[in-house]
Every structure is written in structure tokens, then in C-alpha cells.
Design an enzyme around this catalytic site. Structure first.
Site, PDB file in Angstrom:
ATOM      1  N   TYR A 243      -2.597   5.380  -4.314  1.00  0.00           N
ATOM      2  CA  TYR A 243      -3.808   6.171  -4.186  1.00  0.00           C
ATOM      3  C   TYR A 243      -3.696   7.330  -5.161  1.00  0.00           C
ATOM      4  O   TYR A 243      -2.601   7.683  -5.604  1.00  0.00           O
ATOM      5  CB  TYR A 243      -3.954   6.692  -2.750  1.00  0.00           C
ATOM      6  CG  TYR A 243      -4.610   5.702  -1.824  1.00  0.00           C
ATOM      7  CD1 TYR A 243      -5.887   5.236  -2.086  1.00  0.00           C
ATOM      8  CD2 TYR A 243      -3.965   5.238  -0.688  1.00  0.00           C
ATOM      9  CE1 TYR A 243      -6.512   4.337  -1.241  1.00  0.00           C
ATOM     10  CE2 TYR A 243      -4.585   4.333   0.167  1.00  0.00           C
ATOM     11  CZ  TYR A 243      -5.859   3.891  -0.116  1.00  0.00           C
ATOM     12  OH  TYR A 243      -6.478   3.002   0.725  1.00  0.00           O
TER      13      TYR A 243
ATOM     14  N   HIS B  94     -13.703  -1.831  -1.058  1.00  0.00           N
ATOM     15  CA  HIS B  94     -12.693  -1.467  -0.069  1.00  0.00           C
ATOM     16  C   HIS B  94     -12.975  -2.165   1.268  1.00  0.00           C
ATOM     17  O   HIS B  94     -12.745  -1.616   2.346  1.00  0.00           O
ATOM     18  CB  HIS B  94     -12.686   0.055   0.122  1.00  0.00           C
ATOM     19  CG  HIS B  94     -11.325   0.655   0.340  1.00  0.00           C
ATOM     20  ND1 HIS B  94     -10.619   1.270  -0.651  1.00  0.00           N
ATOM     21  CD2 HIS B  94     -10.540   0.736   1.450  1.00  0.00           C
ATOM     22  CE1 HIS B  94      -9.466   1.712  -0.161  1.00  0.00           C
ATOM     23  NE2 HIS B  94      -9.396   1.388   1.110  1.00  0.00           N
TER      24      HIS B  94
ATOM     25  N   SER C 210       0.832  -1.212   0.000  1.00  0.00           N
ATOM     26  CA  SER C 210       0.000   0.000   0.000  1.00  0.00           C
ATOM     27  C   SER C 210       0.864   1.258   0.000  1.00  0.00           C
ATOM     28  O   SER C 210       1.956   1.278   0.579  1.00  0.00           O
ATOM     29  CB  SER C 210      -0.860  -0.010   1.268  1.00  0.00           C
ATOM     30  OG  SER C 210      -1.374   1.268   1.544  1.00  0.00           O
TER      31      SER C 210
ATOM     32  N   THR D  41      -5.902   2.465  -6.814  1.00  0.00           N
ATOM     33  CA  THR D  41      -7.147   2.398  -6.044  1.00  0.00           C
ATOM     34  C   THR D  41      -8.008   3.602  -6.391  1.00  0.00           C
ATOM     35  O   THR D  41      -7.586   4.752  -6.214  1.00  0.00           O
ATOM     36  CB  THR D  41      -6.841   2.349  -4.536  1.00  0.00           C
ATOM     37  OG1 THR D  41      -6.089   1.155  -4.286  1.00  0.00           O
ATOM     38  CG2 THR D  41      -8.102   2.331  -3.699  1.00  0.00           C
TER      39      THR D  41
ATOM     40  N   LYS E  92      -8.472  -0.858  -8.893  1.00  0.00           N
ATOM     41  CA  LYS E  92      -9.097  -1.493  -7.732  1.00  0.00           C
ATOM     42  C   LYS E  92     -10.164  -0.589  -7.135  1.00  0.00           C
ATOM     43  O   LYS E  92      -9.880   0.584  -6.853  1.00  0.00           O
ATOM     44  CB  LYS E  92      -8.017  -1.783  -6.679  1.00  0.00           C
ATOM     45  CG  LYS E  92      -8.543  -2.278  -5.350  1.00  0.00           C
ATOM     46  CD  LYS E  92      -7.391  -2.665  -4.435  1.00  0.00           C
ATOM     47  CE  LYS E  92      -7.872  -3.082  -3.080  1.00  0.00           C
ATOM     48  NZ  LYS E  92      -8.329  -1.968  -2.245  1.00  0.00           N
TER      49      LYS E  92
HETATM   50  C1  LIG Z   1      -6.938  -2.268   7.673  1.00  0.00           C
HETATM   51  C2  LIG Z   1      -7.158  -2.071   6.209  1.00  0.00           C
HETATM   52  C3  LIG Z   1      -6.378  -1.162   5.526  1.00  0.00           C
HETATM   53  C4  LIG Z   1      -6.546  -1.002   4.147  1.00  0.00           C
HETATM   54  N1  LIG Z   1      -5.718  -0.160   3.469  1.00  0.00           N
HETATM   55  C5  LIG Z   1      -5.831  -0.084   2.129  1.00  0.00           C
HETATM   56  C6  LIG Z   1      -4.893   0.683   1.384  1.00  0.00           C
HETATM   57  O1  LIG Z   1      -3.972   1.276   1.933  1.00  0.00           O
HETATM   58  N2  LIG Z   1      -5.043   0.744   0.034  1.00  0.00           N
HETATM   59  C7  LIG Z   1      -6.071   0.082  -0.611  1.00  0.00           C
HETATM   60  O2  LIG Z   1      -6.181   0.150  -1.832  1.00  0.00           O
HETATM   61  N3  LIG Z   1      -6.945  -0.661   0.083  1.00  0.00           N
HETATM   62  C8  LIG Z   1      -6.840  -0.770   1.421  1.00  0.00           C
HETATM   63  N4  LIG Z   1      -7.697  -1.567   2.102  1.00  0.00           N
HETATM   64  C9  LIG Z   1      -8.702  -2.359   1.379  1.00  0.00           C
HETATM   65  C10 LIG Z   1      -8.107  -3.701   0.976  1.00  0.00           C
HETATM   66  O3  LIG Z   1      -7.135  -3.544  -0.029  1.00  0.00           O
HETATM   67  C11 LIG Z   1      -9.172  -4.649   0.454  1.00  0.00           C
HETATM   68  O4  LIG Z   1      -9.901  -4.023  -0.571  1.00  0.00           O
HETATM   69  C12 LIG Z   1     -10.127  -5.110   1.537  1.00  0.00           C
HETATM   70  O5  LIG Z   1      -9.439  -5.375   2.739  1.00  0.00           O
HETATM   71  C13 LIG Z   1     -10.844  -6.367   1.091  1.00  0.00           C
HETATM   72  O6  LIG Z   1     -11.752  -6.778   2.024  1.00  0.00           O
HETATM   73  P1  LIG Z   1     -11.481  -7.913   3.122  1.00  0.00           P
HETATM   74  O7  LIG Z   1     -10.661  -7.271   4.187  1.00  0.00           O
HETATM   75  O8  LIG Z   1     -12.846  -8.266   3.571  1.00  0.00           O
HETATM   76  O9  LIG Z   1     -10.729  -9.032   2.448  1.00  0.00           O
HETATM   77  C14 LIG Z   1      -7.547  -1.745   3.469  1.00  0.00           C
HETATM   78  C15 LIG Z   1      -8.320  -2.658   4.180  1.00  0.00           C
HETATM   79  C16 LIG Z   1      -8.126  -2.837   5.536  1.00  0.00           C
HETATM   80  C17 LIG Z   1      -8.965  -3.849   6.262  1.00  0.00           C
END
Ligand SMILES: Cc1cc2nc3c(=O)[nH]c(=O)nc-3n(C[C@H](O)[C@H](O)[C@H](O)COP(=O)(O)O)c2cc1C
Length: 387
Positions: free
Chosen positions: A130, A276, A107, A156, A252
Site C-alpha cells: 500500500y 478493489h 498483502s 495498490t 493494481k
Molecule cells: C477481504 C479482502 C481483503 C482485501 N485486502 C486487500 C489488500 O490487503 N490489498 C489489496 O491490494 N487488495 C485487497 N483486496 C482486494 C483484492 O486484492 C482484489 O482486488 C479483490 O478481492 C478482487 O475482487 P474479488 O474478490 O471479487 O475477486 C481485498 C479484498 C478482500 C475481499
């Protein structure tokens, strides 16, 4: 060592080990958390068709994603602040992914930097950006990802502004944690976590601090997003990002068939159907429920991946059977990371792999590439209940 047979086991250990602020950061959705909950419960609505007396020898879960070969069609999703779930968390997760043979996605908002991951692993990893206002900083992120030999760029597109997550505000989420009476009380109970954290220097946003100008409080996710994200993002800017990266681009955060068509139009190589993890638009439908419509719109013309709500190999199988070519797991690996560091991420991948492989066999299939709608039993209105 407790017996870990499912992702939920890792979550229980994770909850005990990691400060509440960071557990809450992961285990939350926006506002009422309806979409966060639906992401998982909608997988439960899909049932599997059992077949017997099919030769189940020589099974394979190997798959290609954006032109590269992997042990299974599951990538580690980009997750911010992994280095607060476990010291040097992104390095640990990237190492586990490399050994298992699946992609790790770093990330933008990681604690360990792009260069940290490149110097601690040898397999190419994916880098997530991002869409930020500061174009110079974006250009430099692209160049740093190129220098680190990242094999795909994940852009994203569902976070121009941040969905409100109540717990993060109430906890005063920051990296490293700000010391308040309640955070001190909680940290005092997380000795193992604290001792590991004292041994690393990586405690700030590694890709940002020292690289981005004008970010007044680099420890605060809330102030960073408020200042740095580009609320005026449009498809022209996304097209420009596509042009700048001369490798595979994965968009994404697509949840609508019209946006999927636009992703195709700007020349993305793949999309991730994602909300997300329920952290942005509360009230949006789950990714798995939107997948059939998106497959109908673009499925034969672009590689479609899916995340949000995957907690098992059965969930992976359901997404593949509905047409996805790849999946991402977020929380499922974070639970492992917080529970047991690198070994926990490996365990999460092993659990999901075994569930996928065994379930595939019990469905009468030997190759993930052959999974399809014929393996599923769906409520008649699964894809059409909400219009
Ligand atoms: C704690 C946390 C931090 C996240 N940070 C980012 C991020 O920095 N960039 C991003 O594109 N998605 C981020 N996401 C979304 C994840 O990439 C992903 O889309 C999501 O966790 C999928 O759902 P799941 O946790 O149910 O598998 C984050 C998700 C979580 C839970």
C-alpha cells in the site's frame, strides 16, 4: 466430505466455519455495494460463442504473467487478514498456489509476514504494498520483499483513503477479534476455527507489528488505515516507487483509461484493472465493463490484468477474451481458505482451472493465448452504456 463442484459450495462451508466478523469483512462492498454486485452481474451479461468439430486435444491453459510461466493466467490477489480466515492462512494459501503453479500475492496487511511466507514456500511470490505516509517503513518493506526474493511488486493505487464498509464498523473488525458480548456468542459457535487459532502465534499484522512506528492500535484495520495511508499520493510518488524496485512492477487499482496511460508513463510493467472488489468507490463501473476502453487505450503497450467479480473459470475466460493477459481472484480463494484451509484454496484453483479448460474447449479453442473477442457475444452497448 461434501462434493465441491463450484466456488459457491466453498462459500457455504466458509460461512458456517468462520466468525461472522471475518466472513462479513470479505463478503462486503462499500456503501450500497452497487459496484460489488455489478462486478459479478456484469460478467453474466457476456455470453459465449459455441463452436463444434474443432480438434480439442492437447489443450493448454499455461500462460506468462510479467515474464514468468504459470499453470494458468490466474493469480491469488492480495487479501488482508487471511490469517484470520484460517490460522496461518497466508502460508496455507501460498503453499496451495505454489503447488498449483500460480502466483500468490502477499498483502501488506497480512497476518503472516513476508519472512513467514518465504520460509514456508520455495516458489517466488508477489508482494503487494500500500502507499503509506511513512517512507522509512516503505523502504524497509521494499528491502524485506527483495530479501524474500519476491518476483514482482504489486503497488495498490486505489486506497489512499478507505471506502466505508458498514459491516466492519458495526462488527468492530479487529485482528484478533475483540471480545464483546456479541463476538463471544458468535465465536462460541466456531469451535474448529477457534481451536486452530489457539495453536498459532500469528494473530496480528505480521508485516507491521514491530516494524512500523506510531501505529497506536495495530489490531485495528480502521485505525491503521486512518493513520498510515498517504492521502496525498500522486504520480510522482508512484514513479519513485517504480524506480526503487528493480523487478516487475504491477499497478493494481486502475479503472480509467487516463490512469492506465499514466501507469504506462511511469514505467509500470503491468496494471490490474480493478475496483478493489467493490470495496472502495461505490458507484464505479465494474472492472469487466471498463476493460474494453482500457484495452483500447493501452492494451498493446502494457500487460493488462483484471480482477473484481471473478467467481468461475468462465469469468476468467471472458476477461482473457476481452484482452487481459492475467487475472486475479480474491474472494473465490478466500472462501476456500475459510472453508478448508490449504485444501480449500487448492479446490478453488482446481474448480476454476477445470471451468476455464472445459469452457475454452467448448468455445473451440485449445490455448488460452488464442482467446479473443471472437469467442464472445456482447450486448451492443456493453462498453458504452454509461458515458
Ligand atoms: C477481504 C479482502 C481483503 C482485501 N485486502 C486487500 C489488500 O490487503 N490489498 C489489496 O491490494 N487488495 C485487497 N483486496 C482486494 C483484492 O486484492 C482484489 O482486488 C479483490 O478481492 C478482487 O475482487 P474479488 O474478490 O471479487 O475477486 C481485498 C479484498 C478482500 C475481499
Amino acid at each position: 466430505m461434501p462434493k465441491i463442484t463450484e466456488i459457491e459450495d466453498l462459500k457455504r462451508i466458509y460461512k458456517r466455519r468462520v466468525p461472522k466478523m471475518f466472513y462479513d469483512y470479505a463478503e462486503t462492498g462499500s456503501w450500497t455495494e452497487q459496484t460489488f454486485r455489478d462486478n459479478c452481474s456484469d460478467f453474466d451479461e457476456i455470453r459465449l460463442r459455441q463452436r463444434i468439430a474443432v480438434d480439442m486435444d492437447n489443450r493448454t491453459t499455461k500462460a506468462k504473467m510479467v515474464g514468468q510461466d504459470y499453470a494458468m493466467p490466474v493469480a491469488l490477489a492480495p487479501v488482508g487478514l487471511c490469517g484470520m480466515q484460517s490460522a496461518d492462512g497466508e502460508i496455507k494459501a501460498a503453499r496451495a498456489a505454489e503447488k498449483f503453479g500460480v502466483p500468490f500475492t502477499l498483502s501488506t496487511l497480512s497476518i503472516c509476514s513476508i519472512e513467514d511466507i518465504a520460509s514456508h514456500t520455495s516458489a517466488p511470490f508477489w508482494f503487494q504494498v500500500y502507499t503509506l505516509r511513512d517512507d522509512d517503513f516503505m523502504q524497509r518493506l521494499f528491502a524485506r520483499a527483495k530479501d524474500a526474493k519476491c518476483s514482482a511488486l504489486v503497488i495498490t493505487v486505489d486506497l489512499q483513503i478507505m471506502g466505508q464498509r458498514h459491516k466492519d464498523i458495526k462488527n468492530g473488525l479487529s485482528a484478533p477479534p475483540k471480545l464483546t458480548p456479541s463476538s463471544i456468542l458468535n465465536l462460541a459457535t466456531k469451535v474448529g476455527w477457534g481451536l486452530e487459532m489457539l495453536q498459532t502465534k500469528r494473530r496480528f499484522f505480521g508485516n507491521v507489528v514491530g516494524h512500523a512506528k506510531g501505529v497506536s492500535d495495530p489490531g485495528s484495520l480502521a485505525s491503521w488505515t486512518a493513520e498510515a495511508f498517504d492521502p496525498s499520493l500522486d504520480w510522482e510518488r508512484i514513479r519513485e516507487f517504480r524506480r526503487r524496485w528493480d523487478g516487475p512492477v504491477i499497478l493494481k487499482g486502475i479503472l480509467d483509461p487516463e490512469d492506465a496511460k499514466m501507469a504506462l508513463d511511469v514505467g509500470a510493467d503491468a496494471i490490474v484493472v480493478s475496483n478493489h472488489g467493490g470495496r472502495q468507490l461505490d458507484g464505479a463501473l465494474s472492472s469487466i465493463r471498463m476493460l474494453p476502453q482500457i484495452m483500447d487505450a493501452v492494451g498493446d503497450r502494457i500487460e493488462v490484468h483484471l480482477d473484481s467479480g471473478i467467481r468461475s473459470g468462465q469469468d476468467v475466460l471472458k476477461a482473457l477474451a476481452l484482452g487481459a493477459k492475467g487475472t486475479m481472484i480474491g474472494r473465490a480463494f478466500v472462501y476456500g481458505l475459510g472453508a478448508m484451509g490449504e485444501a480449500g484454496v487448492t479446490r478453488a484453483l482446481e474448480v476454476i482451472h477445470k471451468e476455464l479448460d472445459t469452457t475454452m474447449a467448448l468455445c473451440g479453442e485449445r490455448d488460452v493465448a488464442n482467446l479473443g473477442r471472437h469467442n464472445l457475444l456482447l450486448p451492443e452497448d456493453f462498453a458504452t452504456r454509461w458515458r
